[in-house]
Design an enzyme around this catalytic site. Structure first.
Site: not given
Ligand code: ZN
Lengths: 563, 235
Positions: A82, A132, A398
């Site tokens: 993440d 996310s 991302h």
């Molecule tokens: Zn974040």
């Protein structure tokens, strides 16, 4: 393939060896020198021009022998770092290499050795820089959607409370399809298991923050994410779910077994008990001893919730967790051991969920050490599986505004002050002050006075002796303008709690919009190539698992019926 | 200014720098013995330069076994610390007007090395901080016995009027070159007889709860937007 780094030790020239080893040793700290000498020349040293050439040539030969695996995949393991942008991977690679005693740059994280690579365009339907929820939705459903939406399409408005509307617009996930095809499925994360990334694999909701029933607005009919996890009813339910987020699974009237804080469910449901009751051969665990005692051969459904909220950063896990919690690697291997019993195969999603949180806190150290742990988890998965039948994908949802800058010399400590090639002192900026190689464009490390910490460098931890709490990280509500820059030193900037300097003061560092990498190995991994839209990842997984062909056939049938 | 902000200003930024790890676990007995109490304090910051205006703030402090709570005078903002059944301390910031609590997970407190010294939370100053100040006079305030204690460093002087039976300050005055900061007790009563009571814990449980760690991913949330961009702006 020979390692160009160790090749120097096989070089014929003793003088050459000595010169390079001495150069290397000069760059190592006094503390590491003795252990380096003890390791006696297994230590890395710089390759010769000949080594560079040969290693480069060998890489091409290896590439020529790379045969695309056209088979169908029995298993798919999807790893998500993440917020693990490319600069995070590079810095983690160097950090990891330096931890192992090398210069660092030559090191590779486990997943960087995977043969296939593409870039992923992460924007969502309404965001240039995404969060996310829509990014993971794209990855697991093949469809981009709007910000904060979890596996529902773009036509559902944000925070849509109606279950009917959500259901009418839900997007089928790869995990659901895997279940429908009699595969086993698992979800593993260091974040709350109800957090956006894991949630997108099994839940459908138009607000990522509706993780427990107490998060829902009055009158909402859509189920909360925790309930959707336990109520997941396709083919016997989810097989493995390991992560954090305990309080949203237990009622308000119950207390957390580890910390004694109250549960959060208003509906009185104890989802941990329901998990055990509704599934066959099911177990619920909340600490490492219980987790270690789980026999994968006799457990078919495992729910592990190791903290009330997110589990610890890897850097803090062992030292600070009260009840003990497994590492991401241990959770991954246990999940595989349970899932692999299904001869039809499995789908497993594993998230290094706190790389993102460390970055939001502006603390590079914890982001790098959590990335290192994700790399270890991927390594364990690679060792436990066969590339002939298991597609492994490693990507990020991302990036973050995290940069590696200046002109540091080879082997300069990645967390340290930038020191140029041949320099004996750190490089200075135009104010005459040293600076770090790692920085953030925005966030909480801004050096003006904040409402929580005085002017100057900021720390992940609040000042000792302060009456109030700090927070996890430095979460300021306000800043005063900084005057100039603080005078930094290497001891400060290399300490685990140092927050790298930022240009723009914000209450939290932000995501970034540039592309992220997709690494892959195994069946259909070669379909990852070039710059791709993020939602293509789903389609490669579906193709690998043979779901896409079935989808095509169904569409074909429908077209026929229409004729 | 919040009570915590004040105490940080006085003690957190260099006058004293104590950290007593582990003390919180050994203080439950003391905690039980201390009186349940409700106080109202005022904080005043008086710049020495006449051109600058002084600022004044009032807030409430409540103490009972296992719980400390504070609240701004207008009741919009507060903080709560609770000792849980197994000795952990749960800390939450309370935005009463928004019916929202921002929680700091107990799991993360050791990570942060937050020195949750329960004695310090309960009495604002811990014994070491008090010991660093000399007793200059024994006196009476609010009909209670008190000690006047003073201390000095290169840059500042500090004066504490300490209520010995209640283990609370009746006043703290810190002076340095630029300003003096004063904390003064204006009301004190047993909790049961207090004019204003702390927020009900059951009521707080019904607030929306947000983990502070999640702020970075809640940039579109109206509440998070507000607290990250508006709270305590200095300019
Ligand atoms: Zn974040």
């Amino acid at each position: 393939m020979r390692n160009p780094i160790t090749d120097v030790f096989f070089s014929d020239s003793q003088a050459y060896k000595e010169k390079h080893i001495m150069q290397l040793l000069k760059k190592l700290s006094v503390i590491t020198v003795s252990s380096t000498l003890a390791a006696c020349f297994v230590q890395a040293a710089e390759p010769t021009p000949e080594n560079w050439f040969n290693a480069g040539h060998q890489a091409v030969i290896d590439a020529m022998h790379l045969n695309p695996n056209e088979r169908h995949a029995k298993n798919v393991i999807l790893f998500i770092g993440d917020g693990m942008g490319i600069s995070t991977i590079t810095a983690s690679r160097i950090y990891d290499g330096q931890q192992k005693g090398g210069l660092g740059e030559e090191n590779s994280l486990s997943f960087e050795k995977l043969p296939y690579l593409a870039l992923s365009k992460t924007y969502s339907v309404d965001q240039q820089t995404p969060d996310s929820a829509p990014t993971m939705t794209a990855i697991v459903t093949g469809v981009k959607t709007i910000g904060d939406s979890v596996s529902v399409n773009q036509f559902v408005v944000h925070s849509e409370p109606s279950a009917n509307l959500v259901n009418a617009n839900k997007l089928t996930t790869i995990l659901e399809q895997a279940k429908e095809h009699d595969l086993s499925v698992g979800v593993v994360s260091t974040a709350r298991i109800t957090h956006a990334t894991p949630a997108a694999t099994y839940a459908h909701t138009a607000n990522r923050d509706w993780e427990g029933d107490s998060d829902l607005p009055a009158g909402a009919t859509v189920a909360d994410i925790a309930a959707q996890l336990v109520d997941f009813n396709i083919n016997g339910g989810i097989d493995v779910a390991l992560g954090g987020g305990r309080t949203r699974f237990i009622p308000k009237t119950a207390t957390d077994p580890e910390y004694g804080v109250a549960g959060k469910r208003k509906d009185g449901r104890d989802l941990t008990a329901e998990w055990v009751n509704k599934h066959s051969n099911a177990q619920y665990v909340w600490n490492k001893a219980q987790f270690d005692a789980i026999d994968p051969n006799t457990t078919d459904h495992l729910l592990g919730l190791f903290e009330p909220s997110h589990v610890h950063y890897e850097a803090d896990r062992v030292a600070h967790d009260k009840a003990g919690e497994p590492s991401l690697t241990e959770m991954t291997t246990k999940a595989i051991d349970i899932l692999k019993k299904n001869s039809n195969g499995y789908f497993l999603m594993v998230e290094g969920g706190r790389i993102d949180h460390a970055h939001h806190s502006g603390n590079a150290y914890r982001a790098l050490t959590d990335t290192q742990q994700l790399s270890a988890a991927v390594q364990a998965a690679m060792e436990k599986t066969n590339s002939e039948d298991t597609l492994i994908i490693v990507t990020a949802d991302h990036s973050h505004v995290f940069t590696i800058g200046g002109y540091p010399q080879r082997g300069n400590p990645i967390l340290g002050l930038t020191q140029g090639v041949g320099a004996t002192e750190p490089d200075l900026d135009m104010l005459g002050l040293p600076y770090t190689t790692l920085n953030y464009a925005n966030g909480t490390g801004y050096t003006g006075n904040s409402n929580l910490q005085p002017a100057g460098s900021k720390s992940f931890k609040s000042a000792a002796g302060a009456w109030t709490s700090g927070s996890e990280g430095h979460n300021p509500a306000s800043f005063l303008s900084a005057v100039g820059r603080p005078l930094l030193n290497n001891a400060l900037v290399q300490s685990p709690d140092y927050l790298q300097e930022v240009v723009i003061p914000l209450g939290a560092e932000t995501h970034a919009a540039e592309d992220v990498a997709i690494f892959a190995r195994g069946p259909k991994a070669h379909l990852f190539h070039g710059v791709m839209e993020q939602n293509v990842i789903y389609h490669v997984m579906a193709e690998a698992l043979g779901f896409a062909e079935q989808h095509d056939a169904e569409e074909h049938d429908e077209a026929h019926e229409g004729n | 200014m919040k009570i915590s902000g004040f105490l940080k200003l006085v003690f957190g930024l260099g006058f004293f720098c104590f950290s007593i790890p582990g003390l919180a676990d050994s203080t439950s007995n003391i905690d039980q013995q201390w009186t349940e109490i409700a106080c109202r304090y005022e904080i005043e910051v008086i710049p020495h330069a006449k051109s600058k205006a002084s600022s004044n703030n009032a807030w409430f402090f409540w103490r009972k076994p296992g719980m400390i709570q504070t609240q701004d005078a207008d009741g919009r903002y507060g903080e709560i610390w609770e000792r849980t059944s197994n000795g952990s301390i749960q800390y939450r910031k309370l935005y009463h007007a928004d019916r929202t609590a921002v929680e700091y997970m107990p799991a993360d407190m050791p990570t942060n090395n937050i020195s949750f010294d329960w004695i310090k939370l309960s009495s604002m100053l811990n014994q070491q901080e008090l010991n660093a100040l000399n007793i200059v006079k024994k006196t009476q305030v609010f009909g209670r016995s008190a000690e006047l204690r003073k201390g000095k460093t290169d840059n500042q002087t500090i004066e504490v009027l300490w209520l010995t039976a209640d283990n609370l300050p009746a006043s703290i005055v810190k002076k340095d070159k630029t300003s003096s900061v004063e904390l003064r007790l204006v009301e004190i009563a047993p909790l049961s007889a207090a004019r204003k009571k702390p927020a009900d814990v059951e009521e707080i449980a019904n607030y929306r709860h947000i983990d502070a760690v999640d702020f970075g991913d809640m940039e579109n949330d109206p509440f998070v937007k507000k607290v990250m961009n508006a709270e305590e702006h200095h300019h």
